[in-house]
Motif scaffolding. Structure first.
Motif, PDB file in Angstrom:
ATOM      1  N   VAL A 102       0.851  -1.198   0.000  1.00 16.39           N
ATOM      2  CA  VAL A 102       0.000   0.000   0.000  1.00 16.39           C
ATOM      3  C   VAL A 102       0.886   1.248   0.000  1.00 16.39           C
ATOM      4  N   GLY A 103       0.595   2.127  -0.958  1.00 16.80           N
ATOM      5  CA  GLY A 103       1.369   3.366  -1.081  1.00 16.80           C
ATOM      6  C   GLY A 103       2.511   3.272  -2.078  1.00 16.80           C
ATOM      7  N   ARG A 104       2.808   2.078  -2.596  1.00 18.32           N
ATOM      8  CA  ARG A 104       3.889   1.919  -3.578  1.00 18.32           C
ATOM      9  C   ARG A 104       3.324   2.036  -4.987  1.00 18.32           C
ATOM     10  N   HIS A 105       4.176   2.464  -5.911  1.00 16.69           N
ATOM     11  CA  HIS A 105       3.810   2.487  -7.323  1.00 16.69           C
ATOM     12  C   HIS A 105       3.890   1.070  -7.880  1.00 16.69           C
ATOM     13  N   PHE A 106       2.893   0.693  -8.668  1.00 14.73           N
ATOM     14  CA  PHE A 106       2.866  -0.660  -9.235  1.00 14.73           C
ATOM     15  C   PHE A 106       3.850  -0.803 -10.402  1.00 14.73           C
ATOM     16  N   GLY A 107       4.087   0.261 -11.123  1.00 16.24           N
ATOM     17  CA  GLY A 107       4.951   0.190 -12.307  1.00 16.24           C
ATOM     18  C   GLY A 107       6.327  -0.363 -12.027  1.00 16.24           C
TER      19      GLY A 107
END
Length: 706
Positions: A102-107
Motif C-alpha cells: 500500500v502506497g507503492r507504485h505498481f509500475g
C-alpha cells in the motif's frame, strides 16, 4: 428485520406485564409505566442493533475471506499507479507483503520492458469507463491485468491473473507449429494436403514440386488425377470413398509421370484426420524408383548365382544364415539323394544321417565357425564310411562364407568325390612298391597320430590354463571391486557419523560454553578468558571434524551433486596448495548414476593429490563433457612429465592403479598422456547411465524437514 414502532410498543407492553401485573392507573403510575415501556423498547432496539451488527461483521469477514483468498489478485490504483488496496493473492503475485504494498507504485514492480506499456494502459483506463485488458511481465511471471475506472474517476479497480502457464502453452504451440512446418518443408517424401470436400490440393511441400516438376502455385487447386497420380477422375472418387470409410488408403506401387515426362515408381499413403475441427487429407508420396531397380537387380543376381551353382563341375550346396540347406546342385544332390525333405532342412539334422556322430559333429562345428567369423576352411583329405550306405568314401572339400544376393551371409561348400581316383592311385602304388609303401604309410600314420594326439593334448592344456587364468583374473577383479565398494561405503558411514553426531555434539558444547560465559560475565576476567579459549579450541575441533568428514565423503556430493562438490573441493585444494585450478562441466552430469558421479569425484580428488605431490604444477584444468554414449573427464596440468608405462607396471603408483580400477569397476576406461614440456593429461571415460537410485537418507531427511 426491523420491527415497526407499534409492534415494538406491543412487545414492550407484553414484556412489562410479564414482569409486573398492571395496577390501577394514576398519573404518576401512568408516567412510570410509560417510562418503563420506553426503557424496554430501547433495550429491544439495542438487542436488534447488536444482532444486525453481528450479522454485518460476519458478512464482512466472509467478504474479506473471499477478497483475500480469491484465486486472482485484486488491486486498487490511483491515476498515478499508486497501490491503495491489494488482496493476499495480489501480494503473492508480486512477491511483497501486503502491508508493504500500500502506497507503492505498481509500475516499478513490473519488468523493465513493460513499465512504459503499463503507464499507457493506466491512461487508457482513466480515459474511459470501458474495461481495459493487457498482458504484462513481472520479474518471474506473466500476468493479465483487467481494469475499470471507478465512478469517482480518481481510482480504478484491477483484476490481476497469473497467465504464465498459458503463455508457456502458447509458446509451445507456436514452437510445435514451427517444427511441423520445418518437417513439412524439409521432408524427403512428397506431402500433399487436400480438401475432402473438393478433392483439391491445398498445399504441397518442396519435395513434391521437385518430384512432379510442377511449381507450387500450379499444384494448388488440382486433383490427384490431374497431376498423374491416379488414372482418372473415377479412380480419384473411389480413393476418397475408401478414405471416408477406412480413414487410410495405401497404394504400394503406382507409376508416375512428371510434367517433363520423367517416369517414376511411387508408394502412396493417404490419411483422413481432423485438424481444428475440419477434415483434412494428407498424402505421403515416396519415390521407390531406386528401390524397384535394386529389387530387379537382386532378382537378376539371384538367377545368375543359381545358374553358376547348377553348372559347376563339382558338388556345391549352400547353408544359409539360419543353418538351413538352401540350395543343392545336381552333383551334390547325388550325395543327399535318399534324404527327404532336403531343401529348407536344418543342416545339423541332415549331416548325421550320412555320417556318424564322431564325424558329423566336428564338421557342423566347423560350418558354424565359418558362418560366424567368415574364416574359410580347406579340409584335409576326407576318407570315412558312410552311415546310410555303409561304404567308404573319400572327399576333397572346402567351405567359405559368402554374401547372398539377398544380403544375408551363407556358407558355400565345394566338394569332390575322389573315392575311385584314390582307389586307382592306391592300386598303382601297391603294384610298384607294396612293401615299402606299407611301411612308410604305417610309420606316417603312427607319427601323424602321435603328433595329432600331442597337439590335441597341448591344446587342451593351454585351454585349461587359459580358463584358469581368466577365472583367477576375474576373481581378483571381483575382490578389488568388493574392497573398493566396501571402502566407499565405510567412508560414507564414517562421514555421516562425524558430520551428524560428533560435529553436532561439539557444536552443542560450544553453545553451552557461550552460555556459561554470559552467565559468568559478572565474575573474574580470568574465567571469561578461559571460557573464550575453550570456545576457540572447540571451534577448531568442529572445523577439523568437518574437514575430516569432507575428505572421507563430502556431504555436498550426495546433497547437491557432483559439480558443487568439485567446486568445494577445488576451493579447498587451491587454498591449501596455491595451485590454480579451473573447472568446466556440463549440467547434465548431475543426471548420471550416483555411482558414476562418485567415481568421477574420487578420480578428480586422486589426480589433484598426485599433481600436488609429484607434478610441481602451477595450473590445472578439470573438464567434464558429454560424448556419444559416455561421459569424459579430463584433468590437465602444466607440471613435470613422467614415464606412464613404468609407473603403471611398477605398481608403486597406487593412486593411478586405484583410479583405473575404480573406472573399470563401473565399465569405464582410463588413460594417461604425459609429455615433457606439456604436462600430463588424465582422461576418464564412463558409460552414460541416468540415475535410478532412490533419494539418499540425507535428502529424504531434508525433504521431510522442509
Amino acid at each position: 428485520m426491523k420491527a415497526s414502532p407499534a409492534t415494538l410498543r406491543d412487545r414492550a407492553e407484553t414484556r412489562l406485564r410479564e414482569k409486573k401485573p398492571r395496577e390501577a392507573a394514576t398519573e404518576p403510575q401512568r408516567v412510570l409505566h410509560e417510562l418503563q415501556v420506553h426503557q424496554i423498547e430501547l433495550e429491544m432496539q439495542n438487542a436488534e442493533m447488536q444482532e444486525a451488527r453481528d450479522r454485518m461483521e460476519t458478512l464482512l469477514e466472509q467478504y474479506t475471506d473471499l477478497y483475500d483468498f480469491a484465486p486472482v489478485g485484486y488491486f486498487t490504483f490511483t491515476t498515478a499507479g499508486v497501490i491503495q488496496q491489494a488482496n493476499l493473492t495480489g501480494s503473492r503475485l508480486v512477491g511483497i507483503e501486503r502491508a508493504k504494498l500500500v502506497g507503492r507504485h505498481f509500475g516499478p514492480l513490473l519488468a523493465t520492458g513493460t513499465r512504459l506499456a503499463f503507464t499507457t494502459f493506466l491512461q487508457q483506463v482513466f480515459a474511459s469507463q470501458a474495461k481495459q485488458s493487457g498482458d504484462f511481465a513481472l520479474p518471474h511471471r506473466t500476468v493479465n491485468i483487467e481494469a475499470q475506472r471507478s465512478p469517482n474517476g480518481q481510482e480504478c479497480r484491477a483484476v490481476v491473473v497469473d497467465v504464465t502457464d498459458r503463455k508457456h502453452v502458447e509458446d509451445a504451440v507456436r514452437r510445435s507449429e514451427t517444427r511441423y512446418r520445418r518437417l513439412f518443408e524439409a521432408a524427403h517424401d512428397g506431402v500433399l494436403i487436400l480438401d475432402p470436400g473438393t478433392r483439391q490440393i491445398t498445399d504441397a511441400n518442396p519435395y513434391m514440386t521437385r518430384l512432379l516438376d510442377y511449381p507450387h502455385d500450379q499444384l494448388v487447386g488440382k486433383e490427384l488425377f490431374e497431376i498423374g497420380l491416379l488414372k482418372d477422375e473415377s479412380a480419384s472418387q473411389e480413393m476418397f470413398r475408401k478414405l471416408k470409410r477406412q480413414h487410410e488408403v495405401r497404394y504400394e506401387d503406382l507409376p508416375l509421370e512428371s510434367k517433363t515426362g520423367r517416369h517414376q515408381e511411387v508408394e502412396v499413403v493417404a490419411n483422413l484426420y481432423q485438424e481444428n475441427g475440419h477434415a483434412v487429407i494428407q498424402c505421403n508420396i515416396r519415390d521407390i524408383t531406386v528401390r524397384k531397380r535394386a529389387e530387379e537387380a537382386l532378382l537378376r543376381s539371384e538367377a545368375l548365382f543359381s545358374t553358376l551353382i547348377e553348372q559347376a563341375p563339382f558338388g556345391i550346396y549352400v547353408v544359409d544364415a539360419k543353418f538351413r540347406l538352401q540350395q543343392v546342385n545336381v552333383r551334390a544332390l547325388a550325395v543327399f539323394k535318399d534324404i527327404e525333405p532336403l531343401i529348407g532342412r536344418n543342416f545339423s539334422e541332415v549331416l548325421p544321417l550320412l555320417w556318424s556322430k564322431r564325424i558329423s559333429d566336428p564338421i557342423i562345428k566347423r560350418f558354424r565357425h565359418t558362418l560366424k567369423t567368415g574364416e574359410p576352411y580347406q579340409a584335409p583329405e576326407f576318407n570315412e564310411r558312410r552311415r546310410d550306405i555303409g561304404e567308404m568314401q573319400i572327399y576333397e572339400w572346402q567351405i567359405q562364407r559368402v554374401t547372398l544376393p539377398s544380403g544375408e551371409h551363407a556358407v558355400v561348400a565345394f566338394f569332390n568325390d575322389i573315392t575311385e581316383r584314390k582307389k586307382a592311385e592306391w592300386v598303382r602304388r601297391r603294384l610298384d612298391v607294396l612293401t615299402a609303401s606299407n611301411q612308410k604309410l604305417e610309420q606316417e600314420i603312427v607319427h601323424r597320430k602321435a603328433v595329432e594326439d600331442a597337439l590335441r593334448q597341448s591344446e587342451r592344456q593351454q585351454g585349461e590354463m587359459l580358463t584358469q587364468s581368466r577365472a583367477m583374473q576375474e576373481q581378483l577383479r571381483q575382490l578389488s571391486r568388493q574392497v573398493l565398494q566396501a571402502q566407499e561405503e565405510e567412508r560414507k558411514r564414517i562421514s555421516r557419523e562425524l558430520h551428524d553426531v560428533i560435529a553436532q555434539t561439539l557444536t552443542g558444547i560450544n553453545i553451552r560454553l557461550g552460555t556459561l560465559k554470559q552467565a559468568a560475565g559478572l565474575n573474574t576476567k580470568d574465567f571469561g578468558r578461559n571460557i573464550a579459549r575453550t570456545q576457540r579450541l572447540v571451534e577448531k575441533s568442529v572445523g577439523i571434524v568437518h574437514r575430516f568428514a569432507r575428505e572421507l565423503r563430502p556431504a555436498v556430493l550426495d546433497d547437491l551433486g557432483l559439480i558443487p562438490a568439485l567446486h568445494a573441493y577445488l576451493k579447498s585444494f587451491m587454498a591449501d596448495t596455491g595451485i590454480r585450478v579451473s573447472l568446466r562441466a556440463f549440467a547434465g552430469v548431475e543426471q548420471a548414476d550416483p555411482a558414476l558421479r562418485t567415481v568421477l569425484y574420487r578420480v578428480a580428488q586422486e589426480a589433484l593429490t598426485n599433481v600436488d605431490r609429484h607434478a610441481h604444477a602451477s595450473r590445472v584444468a578439470v573438464s567434464i563433457e558429454p560424448l556419444p554414449q559416455c561421459l569424459c573427464m579430463k584433468i590437465t596440468d602444466d607440471g613435470q612429465a613422467f614415464d606412464v608405462e613404468r609407473a603403471l607396471q611398477g605398481g608403486k603408483r597406487l593412486g593411478l592403479l586405484g583410479m583405473r580400477e575404480r573406472l573399470e569397476m563401473v565399465g569405464g576406461s582410463f588413460s594417461i598422456t604425459s609429455t615433457p614440456g606439456k604436462g600430463t593429461t588424465i582422461e576418464a571415460r564412463l558409460p552414460l547411465r541416468k540415475s535410478r537410485a532412490k533419494p539418499t537418507a540425507r535428502r529424504a531427511k531434508a525433504k521431510s524437514k522442509s
